[in-house]
Structure formats: C-alpha cells, structure tokens
Design a protein around this motif. Structure first.
Motif, PDB file in Angstrom:
ATOM      1  N   SER A  97      32.602 -11.508   9.595  1.00  0.00           N
ATOM      2  CA  SER A  97      33.047 -12.397  10.683  1.00  0.00           C
ATOM      3  C   SER A  97      32.304 -12.113  11.987  1.00  0.00           C
ATOM      4  O   SER A  97      32.140 -13.008  12.814  1.00  0.00           O
ATOM      5  N   GLU A  98      31.857 -10.861  12.166  1.00  0.00           N
ATOM      6  CA  GLU A  98      31.088 -10.563  13.389  1.00  0.00           C
ATOM      7  C   GLU A  98      29.735 -11.275  13.360  1.00  0.00           C
ATOM      8  O   GLU A  98      29.227 -11.707  14.399  1.00  0.00           O
ATOM      9  N   ARG A  99      29.132 -11.397  12.196  1.00  0.00           N
ATOM     10  CA  ARG A  99      27.868 -12.151  12.069  1.00  0.00           C
ATOM     11  C   ARG A  99      28.148 -13.649  12.264  1.00  0.00           C
ATOM     12  O   ARG A  99      27.374 -14.365  12.881  1.00  0.00           O
ATOM     13  N   GLY A 129      37.572 -14.635   5.745  1.00  0.00           N
ATOM     14  CA  GLY A 129      38.782 -14.233   6.456  1.00  0.00           C
ATOM     15  C   GLY A 129      39.100 -15.181   7.590  1.00  0.00           C
ATOM     16  O   GLY A 129      38.199 -15.763   8.195  1.00  0.00           O
ATOM     17  N   GLU A 130      40.392 -15.309   7.855  1.00  0.00           N
ATOM     18  CA  GLU A 130      40.866 -16.291   8.828  1.00  0.00           C
ATOM     19  C   GLU A 130      41.151 -15.657  10.184  1.00  0.00           C
ATOM     20  O   GLU A 130      41.425 -14.461  10.281  1.00  0.00           O
ATOM     21  N   SER A 131      41.117 -16.463  11.219  1.00  0.00           N
ATOM     22  CA  SER A 131      41.492 -16.011  12.561  1.00  0.00           C
ATOM     23  C   SER A 131      43.020 -16.003  12.681  1.00  0.00           C
ATOM     24  O   SER A 131      43.729 -16.559  11.819  1.00  0.00           O
ATOM     25  N   LEU A 132      43.501 -15.444  13.777  1.00  0.00           N
ATOM     26  CA  LEU A 132      44.947 -15.424  14.014  1.00  0.00           C
ATOM     27  C   LEU A 132      45.479 -16.850  14.177  1.00  0.00           C
ATOM     28  O   LEU A 132      46.540 -17.199  13.651  1.00  0.00           O
ATOM     29  N   ASP A 133      44.710 -17.698  14.885  1.00  0.00           N
ATOM     30  CA  ASP A 133      45.133 -19.096  15.084  1.00  0.00           C
ATOM     31  C   ASP A 133      45.312 -19.799  13.745  1.00  0.00           C
ATOM     32  O   ASP A 133      46.278 -20.536  13.530  1.00  0.00           O
ATOM     33  N   THR A 134      44.340 -19.568  12.864  1.00  0.00           N
ATOM     34  CA  THR A 134      44.407 -20.209  11.539  1.00  0.00           C
ATOM     35  C   THR A 134      45.635 -19.721  10.774  1.00  0.00           C
ATOM     36  O   THR A 134      46.355 -20.501  10.159  1.00  0.00           O
ATOM     37  N   ARG A 135      45.874 -18.413  10.827  1.00  0.00           N
ATOM     38  CA  ARG A 135      47.054 -17.869  10.119  1.00  0.00           C
ATOM     39  C   ARG A 135      48.333 -18.453  10.709  1.00  0.00           C
ATOM     40  O   ARG A 135      49.227 -18.874   9.991  1.00  0.00           O
ATOM     41  N   PHE A 160      26.819 -15.250  -9.610  1.00  0.00           N
ATOM     42  CA  PHE A 160      28.121 -14.866  -9.066  1.00  0.00           C
ATOM     43  C   PHE A 160      28.600 -13.515  -9.626  1.00  0.00           C
ATOM     44  O   PHE A 160      29.322 -12.767  -8.951  1.00  0.00           O
ATOM     45  N   ALA A 161      28.160 -13.200 -10.846  1.00  0.00           N
ATOM     46  CA  ALA A 161      28.583 -11.947 -11.482  1.00  0.00           C
ATOM     47  C   ALA A 161      28.157 -10.715 -10.683  1.00  0.00           C
ATOM     48  O   ALA A 161      28.710  -9.630 -10.866  1.00  0.00           O
ATOM     49  N   HIS A 162      27.196 -10.858  -9.769  1.00  0.00           N
ATOM     50  CA  HIS A 162      26.726  -9.706  -8.978  1.00  0.00           C
ATOM     51  C   HIS A 162      27.429  -9.593  -7.628  1.00  0.00           C
ATOM     52  O   HIS A 162      27.117  -8.705  -6.837  1.00  0.00           O
ATOM     53  N   VAL A 163      28.349 -10.522  -7.365  1.00  0.00           N
ATOM     54  CA  VAL A 163      28.960 -10.594  -6.024  1.00  0.00           C
ATOM     55  C   VAL A 163      30.303  -9.849  -5.972  1.00  0.00           C
ATOM     56  O   VAL A 163      31.118  -9.958  -6.894  1.00  0.00           O
ATOM     57  N   THR A 164      30.503  -9.110  -4.896  1.00  0.00           N
ATOM     58  CA  THR A 164      31.814  -8.557  -4.549  1.00  0.00           C
ATOM     59  C   THR A 164      32.332  -9.395  -3.382  1.00  0.00           C
ATOM     60  O   THR A 164      31.567  -9.736  -2.478  1.00  0.00           O
ATOM     61  N   VAL A 165      33.613  -9.741  -3.401  1.00  0.00           N
ATOM     62  CA  VAL A 165      34.201 -10.515  -2.302  1.00  0.00           C
ATOM     63  C   VAL A 165      35.022  -9.554  -1.430  1.00  0.00           C
ATOM     64  O   VAL A 165      35.692  -8.656  -1.957  1.00  0.00           O
ATOM     65  N   ALA A 166      34.933  -9.729  -0.121  1.00  0.00           N
ATOM     66  CA  ALA A 166      35.788  -8.941   0.780  1.00  0.00           C
ATOM     67  C   ALA A 166      36.651  -9.891   1.596  1.00  0.00           C
ATOM     68  O   ALA A 166      36.130 -10.804   2.248  1.00  0.00           O
ATOM     69  N   TYR A 167      37.970  -9.686   1.525  1.00  0.00           N
ATOM     70  CA  TYR A 167      38.887 -10.451   2.379  1.00  0.00           C
ATOM     71  C   TYR A 167      39.117  -9.645   3.648  1.00  0.00           C
ATOM     72  O   TYR A 167      39.674  -8.536   3.602  1.00  0.00           O
ATOM     73  N   GLU A 168      38.681 -10.212   4.764  1.00  0.00           N
ATOM     74  CA  GLU A 168      38.822  -9.532   6.045  1.00  0.00           C
ATOM     75  C   GLU A 168      39.457 -10.470   7.065  1.00  0.00           C
ATOM     76  O   GLU A 168      38.748 -11.250   7.725  1.00  0.00           O
ATOM     77  N   PRO A 169      40.782 -10.430   7.206  1.00  0.00           N
ATOM     78  CA  PRO A 169      41.418 -11.251   8.243  1.00  0.00           C
ATOM     79  C   PRO A 169      40.890 -10.825   9.603  1.00  0.00           C
ATOM     80  O   PRO A 169      40.942  -9.630   9.944  1.00  0.00           O
ATOM     81  N   ILE A 170      40.376 -11.764  10.381  1.00  0.00           N
ATOM     82  CA  ILE A 170      39.714 -11.418  11.646  1.00  0.00           C
ATOM     83  C   ILE A 170      40.682 -10.705  12.590  1.00  0.00           C
ATOM     84  O   ILE A 170      40.309  -9.778  13.300  1.00  0.00           O
TER      85      ILE A 170
END
Ligand SMILES: O=C[C@H](O)COP(=O)(O)O
Length: 251
Positions: A97-99, A129-135, A160-170
């Motif tokens: 999210s910083e990028r 990941g979502e912003s606080l407003d979105t949540r 897709f098999a090589h991808v890791t997903v990261a959930y990062e709520p902003i």
C-alpha cells in the motif's frame, strides 16, 4: 505450494552495518532450521550483503521490496527483477500500500511488475488491503475482490502458482492497531474463495496467504492460529531479531 511463511519488510530503515548485524542475529537465533519459511526483505543496497549472510539452501530466503516492470534500459534509479535474481533474491514484494499510495502504483503497473518478476523466476508477495474509510463503509470485500481481480487474476494458473498473497489492512500498518484474528480470518477466507473462483479449488488450497499490519511478538500466535492465515508480512517487528524470531516461532 501453501506453506507457513514469515517475511520481514525492513522498508527504508537501518544502515547497511545495522542491517548486517540484524541478519546475522536472525541467522544465529534461527540456526535450528526448523519452522516456517522466512524471507528477509532489506532495501536494495543491502541485498547482496544480507544474502551472503543467509545460509544457502535453508529456510531463510532473500526478498526485495519492489522491482521495475522492464527487464533493462534507460530507467535511471530503477532496479529490474532480473538484477534482483542475479544477487540471490527469491522473492519480491509487489503492490504494497505504501507503493500504491506514495508512488502511484496502480493495478495496470502492478500487472506488468508481476509479469516481470515471474519472468525473472522471482516469487511475488502481492499485497492487498483496504483503508479505514473503506472498512467503515462496509466495502472491504468489494475492494479486495477488485484489487485481486484487476491486479492479480490476469495471471495464468501456472504463473499464479508462484504467488503469495498478503492481506494488509492499511489502517493496521505501522499504527499498532492490529486486525483481530477474526477480522484477518474472514478476509483471508474471502481471498481464498476468490482464488477458487478465478482459478480452482486446488489453487486456492495451495496459496499461501499472509497477514500484515502491526503483527508482533505478542499477537502473532493468535493470528497464525487462524485456519486461513499462513503467516505474516512483518514491518516494524522485523527490525528486532528477538521479536522477529518469536514471530517465526509462533506457529
Ligand atoms: O510490509 C509490512 C507491513 O506494511 C506491516 O508493517 P507493520 O508491521 O510495521 O505494521
């Protein structure tokens, strides 16, 4: 392949000397070589030196925090995926999210970066990941679904098999306000469900999904105990070897 994984994102912190001291301590504290896969993601100038401090062929891996979308060329100040691979990187964080927020990275650009990373045989850790407003507007699932659909699901099954997903709520990043384990679990389960729809049930079961956002030595065990939380993408707490090691040992 789904696996327990903890990645440390050092962001723009430390000097080279401090980074070397940190990685040496991480190596020392994790010498047993058991437990999850661990990825250390220092800033670009530290990559080679930090990589050399990691034992070859073990559970400790090297990752970068970003890459350019082109293979090479006149792009002053940029670093390609192929360059990262050439200094020993196995992973690259994309879509943080910083990028997205500070460098204007959108789904179209991230799609190109993903392709570039995969072409260089790097494993992307793709953040959503979502912003606080979105949540607070109760739009978290729509928002994450959209980020996945437009940023990630253009990949083939094989890619897709090589991808890791990261959930990062902003709202949880660097704020000390962690998502509860229930909040993390419901979004992780949703992400897995979206993967099953876009690909298939096997792809969903095989995807590693990390939680990030004020995860620390105190809350990691509770977060990692959730059925769809396979580990963490750790910022601040990855800068302290003892805390990072406690997180690594929290499965
Ligand atoms: O990439 C890591 C995340 O942005 C989490 O950072 P944090 O653990 O400092 O909240």
């Amino acid at each position: 392949m789904r696996q327990n994984l903890v990645a440390g994102n050092w962001k723009m912190n430390l000097t080279y000397q401090e980074g070397l001291a940190l990685v040496e301590e991480i190596v020392r504290l994790n010498a047993a070589g058991t437990g999850p896969e661990v990825v250390v993601c220092p800033p670009f100038p530290f990559l080679q030196g930090v990589g050399q401090a990691l034992p070859q062929g073990g559970k400790l891996h090297l990752g970068a925090q970003n890459c350019h979308q082109k293979e090479s060329g006149a792009f002053t100040g940029e670093v390609s995926a192929k360059m990262l691979a050439s200094v020993g990187c196995e992973y690259v964080i994309l879509g943080h999210s910083e990028r997205r927020q500070y460098f204007g990275e959108d789904d179209e650009l991230l799609s190109q970066k993903l392709k570039a990373a995969l072409a260089a045989s790097l494993k992307p850790i793709f953040c959503v990941g979502e912003s606080l407003d979105t949540r607070e507007a109760d739009e978290t699932f729509d928002f994450i679904g959209q980020q996945l659909a437009s940023g990630l699901f253009h990949l083939s099954n094989e890619e897709f098999a090589h991808v890791t997903v990261a959930y990062e709520p902003i709202w949880a990043i660097g704020t000390g306000r962690t998502a509860t384990s229930a909040q993390a679990q419901e979004v992780h389960a949703f992400i897995r469900e979206q993967i099953a729809r876009a690909y298939d049930a096997e792809a969903a079961l095989n995807t590693t999904i990390l939680y990030g956002g004020s995860a620390n030595a105190q809350n990691a065990r509770e977060l990692f105990s959730q059925p769809d939380v396979d580990g963490g993408l750790i910022g601040g707490a990855s800068l302290k070897a003892a805390d990072f090691t406690t997180i690594i040992q929290s499965f």
